[in-house]
Design a protein around this motif. Structure first.
Motif, PDB file in Angstrom:
ATOM      1  N   LYS A   1     -20.392  11.589   2.447  1.00 51.26           N
ATOM      2  CA  LYS A   1     -21.168  12.712   2.971  1.00 51.26           C
ATOM      3  C   LYS A   1     -21.590  12.468   4.415  1.00 51.26           C
ATOM      4  CE  LYS A   1     -23.013  14.459  -1.415  1.00 51.26           C
ATOM      5  NZ  LYS A   1     -24.235  14.674  -2.240  1.00 51.26           N
ATOM      6  N   GLY A   2     -21.944  11.223   4.724  1.00 52.52           N
ATOM      7  CA  GLY A   2     -22.359  10.902   6.083  1.00 52.52           C
ATOM      8  C   GLY A   2     -21.239  11.091   7.094  1.00 52.52           C
ATOM      9  N   LEU A   3     -20.019  10.707   6.718  1.00 54.40           N
ATOM     10  CA  LEU A   3     -18.884  10.866   7.618  1.00 54.40           C
ATOM     11  C   LEU A   3     -18.579  12.337   7.871  1.00 54.40           C
ATOM     12  CD1 LEU A   3     -16.522   8.040   6.307  1.00 54.40           C
ATOM     13  CD2 LEU A   3     -17.664   8.119   8.533  1.00 54.40           C
ATOM     14  N   VAL A   4     -18.593  13.135   6.818  1.00 53.51           N
ATOM     15  CA  VAL A   4     -18.348  14.581   6.984  1.00 53.51           C
ATOM     16  C   VAL A   4     -19.436  15.197   7.854  1.00 53.51           C
ATOM     17  CG1 VAL A   4     -18.265  16.799   5.777  1.00 53.51           C
ATOM     18  CG2 VAL A   4     -17.066  14.818   4.828  1.00 53.51           C
ATOM     19  N   GLN A   5     -20.671  14.823   7.600  1.00 51.69           N
ATOM     20  CA  GLN A   5     -21.791  15.332   8.388  1.00 51.69           C
ATOM     21  C   GLN A   5     -21.637  14.993   9.867  1.00 51.69           C
ATOM     22  OE1 GLN A   5     -26.168  14.955   7.098  1.00 51.69           O
ATOM     23  NE2 GLN A   5     -25.947  13.227   8.504  1.00 51.69           N
ATOM     24  N   ALA A   6     -21.074  13.802  10.143  1.00 49.01           N
ATOM     25  CA  ALA A   6     -20.911  13.347  11.530  1.00 49.01           C
ATOM     26  C   ALA A   6     -19.658  13.921  12.199  1.00 49.01           C
ATOM     27  CB  ALA A   6     -20.857  11.819  11.563  1.00 49.01           C
ATOM     28  N   GLY A   7     -18.863  14.665  11.433  1.00 49.28           N
ATOM     29  CA  GLY A   7     -17.699  15.312  12.031  1.00 49.28           C
ATOM     30  C   GLY A   7     -16.369  14.694  11.685  1.00 49.28           C
ATOM     31  N   PHE A   8     -16.361  13.718  10.774  1.00 43.82           N
ATOM     32  CA  PHE A   8     -15.117  13.035  10.405  1.00 43.82           C
ATOM     33  C   PHE A   8     -14.621  13.576   9.062  1.00 43.82           C
ATOM     34  CE2 PHE A   8     -17.483   9.988  13.053  1.00 43.82           C
ATOM     35  CZ  PHE A   8     -16.574   9.870  14.102  1.00 43.82           C
ATOM     36  N   ASP A   9     -13.499  14.271   9.087  1.00 40.62           N
ATOM     37  CA  ASP A   9     -12.989  14.879   7.858  1.00 40.62           C
ATOM     38  C   ASP A   9     -11.641  14.319   7.411  1.00 40.62           C
ATOM     39  OD1 ASP A   9     -11.439  15.926   9.853  1.00 40.62           O
ATOM     40  OD2 ASP A   9     -11.925  18.031   9.446  1.00 40.62           O
ATOM     41  N   LYS A  10     -11.090  13.392   8.182  1.00 41.58           N
ATOM     42  CA  LYS A  10      -9.803  12.787   7.799  1.00 41.58           C
ATOM     43  C   LYS A  10     -10.071  11.411   7.179  1.00 41.58           C
ATOM     44  CE  LYS A  10      -7.494  15.250  11.557  1.00 41.58           C
ATOM     45  NZ  LYS A  10      -8.758  15.896  12.026  1.00 41.58           N
ATOM     46  N   VAL A  11     -10.679  11.431   6.002  1.00 41.17           N
ATOM     47  CA  VAL A  11     -11.090  10.206   5.320  1.00 41.17           C
ATOM     48  C   VAL A  11     -10.295  10.065   4.028  1.00 41.17           C
ATOM     49  CG1 VAL A  11     -13.012   8.899   4.367  1.00 41.17           C
ATOM     50  CG2 VAL A  11     -13.419  10.486   6.263  1.00 41.17           C
ATOM     51  N   SER A  12      -9.586   8.961   3.894  1.00 39.23           N
ATOM     52  CA  SER A  12      -8.856   8.653   2.666  1.00 39.23           C
ATOM     53  C   SER A  12      -9.584   7.529   1.943  1.00 39.23           C
ATOM     54  CB  SER A  12      -7.416   8.227   2.983  1.00 39.23           C
ATOM     55  OG  SER A  12      -6.718   9.274   3.641  1.00 39.23           O
ATOM     56  N   VAL A  13      -9.920   7.771   0.686  1.00 40.25           N
ATOM     57  CA  VAL A  13     -10.644   6.778  -0.112  1.00 40.25           C
ATOM     58  C   VAL A  13      -9.654   6.009  -0.983  1.00 40.25           C
ATOM     59  CG1 VAL A  13     -12.389   6.443  -1.910  1.00 40.25           C
ATOM     60  CG2 VAL A  13     -12.728   8.190  -0.139  1.00 40.25           C
ATOM     61  N   VAL A  14      -9.852   4.701  -1.075  1.00 41.13           N
ATOM     62  CA  VAL A  14      -9.046   3.885  -1.983  1.00 41.13           C
ATOM     63  C   VAL A  14      -9.518   4.204  -3.397  1.00 41.13           C
ATOM     64  CG1 VAL A  14      -8.345   1.553  -2.637  1.00 41.13           C
ATOM     65  CG2 VAL A  14      -8.809   2.076  -0.228  1.00 41.13           C
ATOM     66  N   GLU A  15      -8.784   5.099  -4.058  1.00 44.06           N
ATOM     67  CA  GLU A  15      -9.254   5.643  -5.331  1.00 44.06           C
ATOM     68  C   GLU A  15      -9.435   4.570  -6.399  1.00 44.06           C
ATOM     69  OE1 GLU A  15     -10.384   8.552  -5.765  1.00 44.06           O
ATOM     70  OE2 GLU A  15      -9.759   9.399  -3.842  1.00 44.06           O
ATOM     71  N   GLU A  16      -8.555   3.559  -6.408  1.00 49.05           N
ATOM     72  CA  GLU A  16      -8.654   2.511  -7.425  1.00 49.05           C
ATOM     73  C   GLU A  16      -9.963   1.731  -7.306  1.00 49.05           C
ATOM     74  OE1 GLU A  16      -4.243   2.569  -6.073  1.00 49.05           O
ATOM     75  OE2 GLU A  16      -6.248   2.933  -5.227  1.00 49.05           O
ATOM     76  N   GLN A  17     -10.572   1.735  -6.096  1.00 53.46           N
ATOM     77  CA  GLN A  17     -11.809   0.987  -5.872  1.00 53.46           C
ATOM     78  C   GLN A  17     -13.015   1.903  -5.703  1.00 53.46           C
ATOM     79  OE1 GLN A  17     -10.448  -1.284  -2.449  1.00 53.46           O
ATOM     80  NE2 GLN A  17      -9.832  -3.003  -3.756  1.00 53.46           N
ATOM     81  N   ALA A  18     -12.806   3.216  -5.955  1.00 54.78           N
ATOM     82  CA  ALA A  18     -13.896   4.174  -5.808  1.00 54.78           C
ATOM     83  C   ALA A  18     -14.782   4.231  -7.049  1.00 54.78           C
ATOM     84  CB  ALA A  18     -13.336   5.564  -5.506  1.00 54.78           C
ATOM     85  N   VAL A  19     -14.235   3.814  -8.194  1.00 55.79           N
ATOM     86  CA  VAL A  19     -14.981   3.878  -9.454  1.00 55.79           C
ATOM     87  C   VAL A  19     -15.873   2.642  -9.595  1.00 55.79           C
ATOM     88  CG1 VAL A  19     -14.783   4.005 -11.960  1.00 55.79           C
ATOM     89  CG2 VAL A  19     -13.099   5.164 -10.514  1.00 55.79           C
ATOM     90  N   PRO A  20     -17.175   2.830  -9.846  1.00 58.04           N
ATOM     91  CA  PRO A  20     -18.047   1.665 -10.087  1.00 58.04           C
ATOM     92  C   PRO A  20     -17.521   0.830 -11.247  1.00 58.04           C
ATOM     93  CG  PRO A  20     -19.354   3.646  -9.761  1.00 58.04           C
ATOM     94  CD  PRO A  20     -17.933   4.097  -9.862  1.00 58.04           C
ATOM     95  N   ASP A  21     -17.469  -0.476 -11.036  1.00 52.68           N
ATOM     96  CA  ASP A  21     -16.873  -1.366 -12.035  1.00 52.68           C
ATOM     97  C   ASP A  21     -17.557  -2.719 -11.958  1.00 52.68           C
ATOM     98  OD1 ASP A  21     -15.314  -2.966 -13.649  1.00 52.68           O
ATOM     99  OD2 ASP A  21     -13.515  -2.854 -12.408  1.00 52.68           O
ATOM    100  N   PRO A  22     -18.331  -3.101 -12.974  1.00 57.99           N
ATOM    101  CA  PRO A  22     -19.032  -4.396 -12.914  1.00 57.99           C
ATOM    102  C   PRO A  22     -18.107  -5.604 -12.904  1.00 57.99           C
ATOM    103  CG  PRO A  22     -19.243  -3.424 -15.094  1.00 57.99           C
ATOM    104  CD  PRO A  22     -18.623  -2.376 -14.221  1.00 57.99           C
ATOM    105  N   GLU A  23     -16.840  -5.412 -13.280  1.00 60.43           N
ATOM    106  CA  GLU A  23     -15.879  -6.511 -13.224  1.00 60.43           C
ATOM    107  C   GLU A  23     -15.214  -6.625 -11.856  1.00 60.43           C
ATOM    108  OE1 GLU A  23     -14.799  -9.039 -15.191  1.00 60.43           O
ATOM    109  OE2 GLU A  23     -16.475  -8.572 -16.516  1.00 60.43           O
ATOM    110  N   PHE A  24     -15.371  -5.602 -11.002  1.00 58.99           N
ATOM    111  CA  PHE A  24     -14.711  -5.585  -9.689  1.00 58.99           C
ATOM    112  C   PHE A  24     -13.235  -5.952  -9.859  1.00 58.99           C
ATOM    113  CE2 PHE A  24     -19.161  -7.055  -9.176  1.00 58.99           C
ATOM    114  CZ  PHE A  24     -19.685  -5.884  -8.662  1.00 58.99           C
ATOM    115  N   SER A  25     -12.581  -5.204 -10.726  1.00 55.70           N
ATOM    116  CA  SER A  25     -11.297  -5.612 -11.294  1.00 55.70           C
ATOM    117  C   SER A  25     -10.124  -5.641 -10.320  1.00 55.70           C
ATOM    118  CB  SER A  25     -10.945  -4.710 -12.488  1.00 55.70           C
ATOM    119  OG  SER A  25     -11.036  -3.349 -12.134  1.00 55.70           O
ATOM    120  N   THR A  26     -10.248  -4.994  -9.166  1.00 53.19           N
ATOM    121  CA  THR A  26      -9.109  -4.981  -8.238  1.00 53.19           C
ATOM    122  C   THR A  26      -9.211  -6.036  -7.146  1.00 53.19           C
ATOM    123  OG1 THR A  26     -10.109  -3.371  -6.734  1.00 53.19           O
ATOM    124  CG2 THR A  26      -8.829  -2.497  -8.592  1.00 53.19           C
TER     125      THR A  26
END
Length: 572
Positions: A245-270
């Motif tokens: 949200k902060g990046l979009v608010q600041a004007g940055f809309d070309k953001v690609s998220v590493v989807e495999e690491q976007a999910v909260p995971d207590p094992e930090f499996s990746t």
């Protein structure tokens, strides 16, 4: 009590948590594990307590949490005005037992009639700091073990200023904790009762919006016209929503998220470690960056107080910047975008193990640099002190990937830093440079500073004794030279004394006492030794400066090898 007596007290406790009891039964034949679990109580370090999850007084569990919160409750009742009405804010990350510990903390506070503001879902550490200030709370609690392995969790306490508790405050809280004779019998109130009596209030979206609004104040330029491509990984932690949200608010809309690491995971499996200080944590981000031809890769640790950044070098390969490198770039960018009035009485704050290049850059802009002990709590304290003077906070950072630009937070803030790093990358892209090329230009201007850190893990009771042995040896038989460079001064922060050999002079060190030894060498080189306050480690920090990358790498390697050999001799 002996550890055996304490173990017996736990196993004979009629209402001991069933999961903890089962764990004790599974290790009933492992005397070494049992001793390490019960031979001492978890203690506060530089920011709170942190330890392995499991049963025992030396482990993180609902009973050690209850004891810590009981001590905190007694402290704020005696020392903070209107503490019960103002309440305590509690946030937590994605680790095992984090939300459970947050609720346990609220249950203990409730037994003291102290209101708890608990976040409805996981949130970053910097938002906890912000929320204490925003709600004018008496204190804050963050349940996190930062970037430690999955088997860890932790408990960090924040004061009414939103900063980590000072050494004096921590000492007073520890004294109160020590008055709690039986961690198994701490009074608690049930969650439903607390909710019905308004002693437990669930919070979230309103504070998020206020924080995002505050983020606008750190922008240095209009970013609406940009083609910056960003790859972001929250490393299974808490930062996804606020950074996005902060990046979009600041004007940055070309953001690609590493989807495999976007999910909260207590094992930090990746990842082998969810730590942006370690380059392996960026492997998936680099793969995505190469596919997207991204200009900058950003990664936050699980509780989002540390930021790592990777940028393209001259060959087009992604290079992960060190904390010192990114901090220096952010510092230069921040100061270069301030006018003379904004710089007036400005202060930059860094720690004693952070690169000296920052001091050189700040001096270039006519800004003074203040050193603190290791730990962002000391930077937060300095910012608080500025409120009573005409000094102005401009930037604070430490080598371990912690940065702060806006003082509406009083701890290191990876969300702020992520936005600032992307804005900076956009600025330099418009100048035809990558961040790596901008860094190279700074080296050409100020000299090739290079730093390193070696961390030695020595677990358990035996490990603690070995760490003490290493520090005793270094203190009693100090280095006289390293890497062919003469030692010009020795700083013993435990004794608060600085010895200047060339001038045959002794000075007082006007900082809190801490078990740290620092050696100042010729040619702006230095070495520092520090046992960690929150982990079973001793860390050796190094800094050099020469006229080229090759010379600095060679000198740094030589000094590190000599130190490593010395420590190996001590352990033998």
């Amino acid at each position: 009590m002996s550890w055996q007596d304490t173990l017996k007290k736990w196993t004979s406790f009629a209402t001991l948590d069933e999961k903890l009891l089962d764990q004790l039964k599974k290790v009933s034949d492992d005397e070494r594990e049992l001793e390490d679990s019960f031979y001492k109580n978890l203690t506060f370090g530089t920011g709170g307590m942190r330890g392995v999850l499991g049963p025992g007084t030396n482990r993180m569990n609902i009973y050690t949490i209850r004891k810590a919160v009981e001590g905190l409750s007694r402290y704020i009742e005696e020392n903070i005005v209107h503490a019960k009405e103002r309440g305590v804010v509690i946030a937590y990350d994605s680790r095992y037992m984090s939300k459970e510990f947050a609720v346990e903390a609220a249950k203990v506070l409730g037994a003291h009639e102290i209101r708890a503001y608990v976040f409805e879902s996981l949130r970053p550490t910097p938002l906890l700091s912000f929320s204490v200030r925003y709600l004018h709370a008496a204190a804050g609690i963050m349940i996190t073990a930062s970037h430690n392995p999955p088997e860890y969790n932790g408990f960090k306490v924040y004061n009414e200023d939103g900063g980590q508790v000072s050494l004096k405050e921590a000492g007073a809280i520890i004294d109160m904790v020590n008055t709690v004779e039986d961690e198994l019998s701490v009074d608690v109130k049930e969650q439903t009762e607390l909710e019905n009596s308004n002693l437990l209030e669930w919070v979230g979206e309103k504070i998020d919006r206020a924080y995002l609004n505050a983020l606008k104040t750190i922008q240095k330029q209009d970013n609406s016209d940009n083609d910056l491509k960003i790859v972001f990984t929250p490393l299974h932690g808490t930062a996804l929503e606020l950074v996005s949200k902060g990046l979009v608010q600041a004007g940055f809309d070309k953001v690609s998220v590493v989807e495999e690491q976007a999910v909260p995971d207590p094992e930090f499996s990746t990842v082998s470690s969810p730590n942006p200080e370690e380059h392996q944590a960026f492997e998936m981000a680099i793969e995505l960056g190469e596919r997207e031809n991204a200009d900058i890769l950003i990664g936050t640790d699980p509780d989002a107080d540390r930021l790592g950044v990777a940028a393209k070098d001259a060959d087009g390969s992604y290079q992960v910047l060190t904390g010192n490198q990114l901090g220096t770039l952010l510092l230069d960018y921040t100061l270069s975008h301030l006018d003379e009035q904004e710089r007036k009485n400005g202060q930059v704050i860094k720690t004693i193990v952070t690169t000296e290049m920052g001091r050189t850059v700040a001096s270039h802009y006519g800004i003074n640099t203040i050193d603190t002990l290791t730990g962002f709590k000391f930077i937060g304290e300095k910012i608080k002190n500025f409120e009573a003077s005409d000094e102005q906070f401009l930037f604070g950072y430490e080598e371990s990937y912690g940065y702060l630009i806006g003082s509406f937070v009083r701890d290191k803030d990876a969300v702020q830093a992520a936005l600032a790093a992307c804005e900076m990358a956009n600025y330099w892209k418009k100048q035809g440079k990558t961040l790596w090329e901008a860094l190279t230009a700074l080296y050409d201007k100020h000299g090739y500073y290079l730093e390193g850190m070696k961390s030695l893990t020595l677990k358990g009771k035996d490990g603690a004794e070995q760490i003490e042995k290493i520090m005793k040896n270094i203190r009693e038989q100090p280095f006289t030279s390293l890497g062919g460079l003469e030692v010009k001064a020795v700083e013993d922060y435990q004794l608060s004394v600085r010895q200047l050999f060339s001038e045959d002079l002794t000075e007082d060190i006007l900082l809190p006492k801490e078990n740290v030894m620092k050696f100042i060498l010729e040619d702006d080189a230095w070495v520092c030794f520090r046992p960690s306050g929150t982990e079973p480690k001793i860390k050796s920090y190094f800094g050099v400066k020469t006229v080229s990358a090759a010379e600095s790498k060679k000198l740094l390697s030589t000094i590190q090898d000599e130190v490593e050999h010395r420590i190996e001799e001590v352990l033998r």
